[in-house]
Design a protein around this motif. Structure first.
Motif, PDB file in Angstrom:
ATOM      1  N   PRO A 159      76.860  -8.195  24.530  1.00 47.71           N
ATOM      2  CA  PRO A 159      78.151  -8.673  25.046  1.00 47.71           C
ATOM      3  C   PRO A 159      78.979  -7.569  25.670  1.00 47.71           C
ATOM      4  CG  PRO A 159      78.210  -8.507  22.655  1.00 47.71           C
ATOM      5  CD  PRO A 159      76.794  -8.250  23.057  1.00 47.71           C
ATOM      6  N   TRP A 160      78.516  -6.324  25.549  1.00 44.84           N
ATOM      7  CA  TRP A 160      79.281  -5.187  26.065  1.00 44.84           C
ATOM      8  C   TRP A 160      78.712  -4.643  27.370  1.00 44.84           C
ATOM      9  CZ3 TRP A 160      83.600  -4.561  23.251  1.00 44.84           C
ATOM     10  CH2 TRP A 160      83.587  -5.039  21.928  1.00 44.84           C
TER      11      TRP A 160
ATOM     12  N   MET B 232      83.991  -1.286  33.249  1.00 41.10           N
ATOM     13  CA  MET B 232      84.937  -2.316  33.670  1.00 41.10           C
ATOM     14  C   MET B 232      85.873  -2.645  32.519  1.00 41.10           C
ATOM     15  SD  MET B 232      84.245  -3.027  36.837  1.00 41.10           S
ATOM     16  CE  MET B 232      85.250  -4.501  37.009  1.00 41.10           C
ATOM     17  N   LEU B 233      87.160  -2.753  32.822  1.00 39.36           N
ATOM     18  CA  LEU B 233      88.161  -3.128  31.834  1.00 39.36           C
ATOM     19  C   LEU B 233      88.528  -4.593  32.065  1.00 39.36           C
ATOM     20  CD1 LEU B 233      90.476   0.020  31.948  1.00 39.36           C
ATOM     21  CD2 LEU B 233      88.320  -0.325  30.720  1.00 39.36           C
ATOM     22  N   THR B 234      88.230  -5.441  31.090  1.00 40.15           N
ATOM     23  CA  THR B 234      88.518  -6.864  31.173  1.00 40.15           C
ATOM     24  C   THR B 234      89.630  -7.207  30.193  1.00 40.15           C
ATOM     25  OG1 THR B 234      87.005  -7.647  29.446  1.00 40.15           O
ATOM     26  CG2 THR B 234      86.053  -7.164  31.611  1.00 40.15           C
ATOM     27  N   LEU B 235      90.037  -8.469  30.180  1.00 38.65           N
ATOM     28  CA  LEU B 235      91.080  -8.887  29.253  1.00 38.65           C
ATOM     29  C   LEU B 235      90.647  -8.730  27.806  1.00 38.65           C
ATOM     30  CD1 LEU B 235      92.334 -12.113  31.056  1.00 38.65           C
ATOM     31  CD2 LEU B 235      93.450  -9.883  30.995  1.00 38.65           C
ATOM     32  N   ASP B 236      89.342  -8.743  27.548  1.00 37.87           N
ATOM     33  CA  ASP B 236      88.833  -8.662  26.183  1.00 37.87           C
ATOM     34  C   ASP B 236      88.419  -7.266  25.755  1.00 37.87           C
ATOM     35  OD1 ASP B 236      89.166 -11.350  25.673  1.00 37.87           O
ATOM     36  OD2 ASP B 236      87.222 -11.877  26.479  1.00 37.87           O
ATOM     37  N   GLY B 237      88.223  -6.365  26.689  1.00 35.24           N
ATOM     38  CA  GLY B 237      87.758  -5.029  26.342  1.00 35.24           C
ATOM     39  C   GLY B 237      86.897  -4.461  27.442  1.00 35.24           C
ATOM     40  N   PRO B 238      86.215  -3.341  27.186  1.00 28.88           N
ATOM     41  CA  PRO B 238      85.397  -2.713  28.219  1.00 28.88           C
ATOM     42  C   PRO B 238      84.005  -3.333  28.314  1.00 28.88           C
ATOM     43  CG  PRO B 238      85.353  -1.372  26.247  1.00 28.88           C
ATOM     44  CD  PRO B 238      86.285  -2.522  25.952  1.00 28.88           C
ATOM     45  N   THR B 239      83.437  -3.266  29.504  1.00 28.75           N
ATOM     46  CA  THR B 239      82.061  -3.701  29.742  1.00 28.75           C
ATOM     47  C   THR B 239      81.370  -2.645  30.582  1.00 28.75           C
ATOM     48  OG1 THR B 239      82.668  -6.047  29.676  1.00 28.75           O
ATOM     49  CG2 THR B 239      80.588  -5.485  30.737  1.00 28.75           C
ATOM     50  N   VAL B 240      80.158  -2.259  30.188  1.00 28.45           N
ATOM     51  CA  VAL B 240      79.396  -1.253  30.933  1.00 28.45           C
ATOM     52  C   VAL B 240      78.583  -1.958  32.005  1.00 28.45           C
ATOM     53  CG1 VAL B 240      77.576   0.494  30.779  1.00 28.45           C
ATOM     54  CG2 VAL B 240      79.292   0.315  28.971  1.00 28.45           C
ATOM     55  N   ILE B 241      78.677  -1.460  33.229  1.00 24.40           N
ATOM     56  CA  ILE B 241      77.961  -2.054  34.356  1.00 24.40           C
ATOM     57  C   ILE B 241      77.097  -0.987  35.020  1.00 24.40           C
ATOM     58  CG2 ILE B 241      79.810  -3.717  34.765  1.00 24.40           C
ATOM     59  CD1 ILE B 241      80.592  -1.979  37.225  1.00 24.40           C
ATOM     60  N   ASP B 242      76.316  -1.438  35.989  1.00 18.05           N
ATOM     61  CA  ASP B 242      75.547  -0.575  36.891  1.00 18.05           C
ATOM     62  C   ASP B 242      74.577   0.332  36.157  1.00 18.05           C
ATOM     63  OD1 ASP B 242      74.483   0.670  39.017  1.00 18.05           O
ATOM     64  OD2 ASP B 242      76.346   1.484  39.810  1.00 18.05           O
TER      65      ASP B 242
END
Length: 517
Positions: free
Chosen positions: A72-73, A144-154
Motif C-alpha cells: 500500500p506504500w 509522492m505526498l497524498t492525503l493519507d501519507g507518502p507513496t514511493v513511485i518510479d
C-alpha cells in the motif's frame, strides 16, 4: 499535469493517454486511462534508449521484478509492454505532490510531517526488499505526498537483488546527492543503500535542501565527493529527527540501522496509529485535494466522437416525411443514443447527423437545422456545471409551419456545482471523514473518501447513484484498509446541501456535517 502536445502519442497498449505528467532521462510520463476507466501513470521509454539492446534487457528484467511488489506504500505495476517499438510500463496513478514540489511550495516540512514520511518510507522499503529488490533511486521526486501519507513511485532503476548486475561495469546508477557512498563508488548497492537514500530524503524534507549539496550548484563530482568523504549538513533538522537521520547516513553500510530497527524507533512507531490532525500543512493539503479533483475529472470515461458518415442520411431532428414536405408526425422521434458522458443536454447524434440531405431542405427545415447547429456549438461551451438552455420554438418565415426540435433530455444526473470540492467533518462518533467530490454522471466514480479513527485508516471511492440540486446519493467501496480488514464499507451514503459551505452526511451507520475546505 499538462495538456498533450501535438507530437505526443495518444495510446500505449489499451491505455488512452490524456495528459502529460512529466519527463526525464529515461522517458516521458503520461496520465493514461484503461478501458475500464482506471487511471495510470504510463512511462514511455525514450526512442534512443529503445534502440539499445542492453537497455531493453535491463528494462525487461526490472519490469518483471517490480511486478513482485505488492504494497500500500508503493505504486503497483498495472501493465507493460517491453517488446514494443517504444517500450512502456503503466503503474497505479498517485494523485498528489512530489516531495520536491511540496518543499518548493511550502519550504521545510514540520517535524510531524517528516516523521510521517519516515514511517511510510520504512514500510515501502521493507515491502520492496521483501520481494528481493533494491530501489536504488529513492529521492524526493520519487516520493509522492497524498492525503493519507507518502507513496514511493518510479522503480526506474530498481534491481533484483539476486540477479547479476545489469549495468555496465563502473557505471554510477542513482541520483547525485541522494545516493549512497557505495553507489557513488560504483560498487554493489544492497538494502543498506536504500536506508542511506532514505536518510537523505528525510534531511531534504526537514531542512529544504539536499544534505550533500546540489549538483546544479557545485557539479556532480563535488557532490559525489561529499557523499563519500564528508559529513552531511543537517543544520536545522528537528531534534527527534537528527539522531535518526544521522544514523541512516553512516558511511559504512554495516553501521546503518536496518529497516526493522527503524520501524521500532519510538518517533517513527508513533506514526503507526492514525490521528485526526492533517499530516501536511494546510496549503499543501489544499493543493493535493485540488489534484485529486482534477484527476477524477480526467478519470471519467469519454467515448470517442461518432464517425463522420460519407453517405448523407436523414436529419435526426425530423423524420423523412418532414424533410420531403409530407405531413409531420405529432411528435418528433426520440434519439436512441445515449448522451455524451459528462455533458449536459448534448447528444452526439446532433453533431453527426446535421446537414444531411441538403438538397431536400426547405426554408422551414433549414431554420430548424441552423438552430440545432447553434445549440450544438454553444451548449458545450456552457461547461459541465451549467444547465443547457431549452430553445424557444421557431416559426418558419416561408412554407408550412414545421414543429421545432424537441431538445434532448438532461442526462439522468450529474453532480451539481455546489457539491464540487474538498469537504471534511466528524461522522459516527469519533471518525473524521474527508471527501473530494468531482464532476461526473450517474454510474461514474465522482468521490474519493478517507476516514480516520483512533485505530483505523480507510480509503475509498464513491459512485454517483442519483443527483438533484439539493442532494446526491453515492455507493461507496473501501479500496485500502489500515490495518487490513479494519474498514467496513458503508455502502449507500447521502449528501444534502445545507448552504454553500456545509453538507449533511447520512448513512445507515450515522450522520454528520461536512465543511468545505
Amino acid at each position: 499535469m499538462d495538456a498533450l502536445r501535438g507530437e505526443d502519442p495518444r495510446h500505449a497498449g489499451d491505455f488512452v493517454l490524456v495528459a502529460r505528467l512529466g519527463s526525464g532521462g529515461m522517458g516521458e510520463v503520461f496520465l493514461g486511462r484503461s478501458p475500464q476507466g482506471r487511471t495510470a501513470a504510463v512511462k514511455l521509454v525514450q526512442p534512443e534508449l529503445a534502440r539499445d539492446p542492453e537497455f531493453r534487457r535491463r528494462f525487461r528484467l526490472e519490469v518483471a521484478a517490480t511486478r513482485k511488489v505488492a504494497s500500500p506504500w508503493t505504486a503497483s505495476v498495472l501493465a507493460a509492454d517491453t517488446e514494443s517499438p517504444r517500450p512502456w510500463v503503466a503503474t497505479s496513478f498517485v494523485p498528489g505532490l512530489t516531495l520536491t514540489e511540496a518543499v518548493e511550495t511550502a519550504g521545510p516540512l514540520p517535524e510531524r510531517a517528516v516523521l510521517r514520511i519516515a514511517h511510510g518510507l520504512v514500510h515501502a522499503l521493507r515491502d520492496i526488499h521483501a520481494a528481493g529488490l533494491v530501489h536504488r533511486d529513492l529521492k524526493p521526486s520519487n516520493v509522492m505526498l497524498t492525503l493519507d501519507g507518502p507513496t514511493v513511485i518510479d522503480f526506474g532503476i530498481v534491481r533484483a537483488a539476486d540477479s547479476s548486475v545489469v549495468t555496465r561495469a563502473g557505471a554510477i546508477v542513482g541520483s547525485p546527492g541522494f545516493m549512497s557512498p557505495e553507489q557513488a563508488r560504483g560498487l554493489e548497492a544492497a538494502s543498506p543503500s536504500d536506508v542511506f537514500s532514505m536518510g537523505c530524503v528525510l534531511a531534504f524534507a526537514g531542512t529544504g535542501r539536499a544534505p550533500f549539496g546540489s549538483a546544479t550548484d557545485s557539479g556532480v563530482p563535488a557532490v559525489l565527493l561529499r557523499v563519500v568523504s564528508e559529513e552531511a549538513d543537517l543544520t536545522g533538522l528537528p531534534g527527534s529527527l537528527l539522531s535518526l537521520v544521522a544514523a541512516c547516513l553512516a558511511k559504512s553500510p554495516a553501521e546503518r540501522p536496518t529497516l526493522v530497527e527503524l520501524g521500532e524507533a519510538p518517533a517513527i512507531r508513533s506514526m503507526a496509529a492514525p490521528g485526526h490532525a492533517e499530516w501536511l500543512p494546510a496549503a499543501l493539503t489544499s493543493s493535493v485535494a485540488r489534484r485529486v479533483t482534477r484527476a477524477l475529472d480526467l478519470e471519467t470515461p469519454k467515448p470517442p466522437a461518432p464517425p463522420v458518415s460519407q453517405t448523407p442520411t436523414a436529419v435526426p431532428l425530423h423524420d423523412a416525411a418532414t424533410v420531403t414536405g409530407a405531413t409531420p408526425p405529432s411528435a418528433p422521434p426520440q434519439s436512441s443514443r445515449a448522451p455524451v458522458r459528462g455533458t449536459v443536454g448534448v447528444d452526439p447524434v446532433s453533431r453527426a447527423g446535421r446537414a444531411r440531405r441538403p438538397a431536400l431542405l426547405t426554408g422551414s427545415v433549414l431554420a430548424v437545422a441552423l438552430l440545432a447547429v447553434v445549440l450544438t456549438i454553444i451548449v458545450p461551451g456552457l461547461g459541465e456545471d451549467q444547465p443547457s438552455a431549452e430553445p424557444a420554438p421557431q416559426q418558419s418565415t416561408s412554407g408550412p409551419a414545421t414543429p421545432a426540435a424537441t431538445p434532448e433530455p438532461t442526462p439522468a444526473g450529474v453532480v451539481p456545482p455546489a457539491f464540487l470540492g474538498a469537504w471534511r467533518g466528524t461522522i459516527t462518533g469519533d471518525q473524521e471523514r474527508l471527501m473530494t467530490i468531482a464532476q461526473g454522471h450517474i454510474g461514474s466514480t465522482v468521490v474519493v473518501t478517507r476516514t480516520i479513527s483512533s485505530d483505523t485508516k480507510c480509503r475509498g471511492t464513491g459512485t454517483l447513484v442519483s443527483a438533484g440540486e439539493s442532494a446526491i446519493e453515492l455507493d461507496t467501496v473501501v479500496t485500502e484498509s489500515i490495518p487490513e480488514g479494519g474498514c467496513v464499507s458503508i455502502g449507500g451514503q447521502r449528501l444534502t446541501r445545507i448552504d454553500d459551505d456545509h453538507l449533511r452526511w447520512d448513512a445507515a451507520s450515522g450522520t454528520g456535517i461536512l465543511t468545505r475546505q
